[in-house]
Design an enzyme around this catalytic site. Structure first.
Site, PDB file in Angstrom:
ATOM      1  N   CYS A 154      33.261 -21.335 -35.823  1.00  0.00           N
ATOM      2  CA  CYS A 154      33.075 -19.879 -35.966  1.00  0.00           C
ATOM      3  C   CYS A 154      32.507 -19.631 -37.359  1.00  0.00           C
ATOM      4  O   CYS A 154      33.087 -20.091 -38.351  1.00  0.00           O
ATOM      5  CB  CYS A 154      34.442 -19.212 -35.780  1.00  0.00           C
TER       6      CYS A 154
ATOM      7  N   VAL B  22      40.121 -13.811 -35.530  1.00  0.00           N
ATOM      8  CA  VAL B  22      40.091 -14.798 -36.606  1.00  0.00           C
ATOM      9  C   VAL B  22      38.770 -14.620 -37.343  1.00  0.00           C
ATOM     10  O   VAL B  22      37.772 -14.201 -36.729  1.00  0.00           O
ATOM     11  CB  VAL B  22      40.223 -16.236 -36.059  1.00  0.00           C
TER      12      VAL B  22
HETATM   13  N1  GSH Z   1      35.188  -8.275 -38.064  1.00  0.00           N
HETATM   14  C1  GSH Z   1      35.888  -9.517 -37.869  1.00  0.00           C
HETATM   15  C2  GSH Z   1      35.307 -10.204 -36.645  1.00  0.00           C
HETATM   16  C3  GSH Z   1      35.803 -11.607 -36.441  1.00  0.00           C
HETATM   17  C4  GSH Z   1      35.382 -12.174 -35.112  1.00  0.00           C
HETATM   18  O1  GSH Z   1      34.478 -11.677 -34.413  1.00  0.00           O
HETATM   19  N2  GSH Z   1      36.067 -13.232 -34.743  1.00  0.00           N
HETATM   20  C5  GSH Z   1      35.937 -13.790 -33.421  1.00  0.00           C
HETATM   21  C6  GSH Z   1      35.866 -15.301 -33.476  1.00  0.00           C
HETATM   22  S1  GSH Z   1      34.355 -15.824 -34.208  1.00  0.00           S
HETATM   23  C7  GSH Z   1      37.192 -13.420 -32.665  1.00  0.00           C
HETATM   24  O2  GSH Z   1      38.286 -13.518 -33.184  1.00  0.00           O
HETATM   25  N3  GSH Z   1      37.013 -12.954 -31.438  1.00  0.00           N
HETATM   26  C8  GSH Z   1      38.108 -12.596 -30.606  1.00  0.00           C
HETATM   27  C9  GSH Z   1      38.484 -11.152 -30.745  1.00  0.00           C
HETATM   28  O3  GSH Z   1      37.939 -10.453 -31.616  1.00  0.00           O
HETATM   29  O4  GSH Z   1      39.334 -10.734 -29.951  1.00  0.00           O
HETATM   30  C10 GSH Z   1      35.764 -10.380 -39.129  1.00  0.00           C
HETATM   31  O5  GSH Z   1      34.873 -10.128 -39.960  1.00  0.00           O
HETATM   32  O6  GSH Z   1      36.567 -11.281 -39.341  1.00  0.00           O
END
Ligand code: GSH
Length: 211
Positions: free
Chosen positions: A19, A59
């Site tokens: 990620c 995350v």
């Molecule tokens: N705005 C958040 C976005 C993080 C994000 O998109 N994480 C993804 C993994 S790469 C995730 O956790 N996706 C699952 C979800 O958001 O439920 C950041 O900057 O950390």
């Protein structure tokens, strides 16, 4: 979060194994030389701990005793302030604002292309590749002008950019024809021992570290 016998450090990071946003935070931690407990999470199936801690269940999520932080930008800036050496932001307000804005552009414009290639349908992935390649082509002059991303020293903006550059071969995105400056930039960052430390096993397989 209940302390578990597995946890030996003051910091715990919930992270996916491939990620760009989690990699960004691991890169900040590695640059600072901070040790932490890593909890690998499948973002599509977050564990109860994470669901309780973070309303978005996303995350990266960082836990330090009672403090729970999420959003890669919030976590990265906290770490830079909490562990000031080596500093990963310049001191003058103008340069700081420029780097924050550049990082915001990465989050809004570049990261969604990476995620579309990694997790989208075929047509979303194809569109993501095309757009990412356009963004890379447009950024070549910046990489020619500066040793690091818009700066003379490594900064939090590089921690956001480098995970994307590292993944380009695995994403099927070729560097632009005049992209030597980008290639040199990548090698400069990847050669840093902190970069190797920031990688998960899955991420290590996505590209080759310079010899
Ligand atoms: N705005 C958040 C976005 C993080 C994000 O998109 N994480 C993804 C993994 S790469 C995730 O956790 N996706 C699952 C979800 O958001 O439920 C950041 O900057 O950390």
């Amino acid at each position: 979060m209940a302390a578990s016998p597995r946890m030996r450090n003051a910091l715990t990071l919930f992270s996916a194994n491939d990620c760009v946003l989690c990699h960004r935070v691991r890169l900040v931690l590695a640059a600072k030389g901070v040790t932490y407990d890593l909890i690998e999470v499948d973002p599509q199936n977050p564990p109860e701990d994470l669901i309780d801690l973070n309303p978005y269940h996303s995350v990266p999520t960082l836990v330090e005793r009672d403090l729970v932080l999420y959003a890669a930008s919030v976590v990265s800036e906290y770490l830079d302030e909490r562990y000031p050496h080596p500093p990963l932001m310049p001191v003058d307000p103008l340069s700081r604002a420029r780097l924050r804005l550049a990082t915001l552009r990465l989050e809004h414009d570049w990261v969604p292309q990476v995620q579309a290639i990694q997790m989208g349908t075929k047509s979303q992935a194809d569109a993501g590749r095309k757009r990412l390649r356009e963004l890379l082509t447009a950024s070549v002059p910046l990489f020619k002008a500066f040793k690091f991303f818009l700066n003379t020293e490594m900064s939090l903006a590089d921690c956001a950019m480098a995970p994307i550059i590292w993944r380009l071969p695995s994403l099927g995105v070729a560097l632009p024809k005049d992209g030597k400056a980008l290639e040199d930039y990548g090698s400069r960052i990847f050669r840093n021992p902190g970069f190797a430390r920031s990688l998960t096993e899955q991420e290590r397989r996505l590209n080759e570290l310079p010899g």
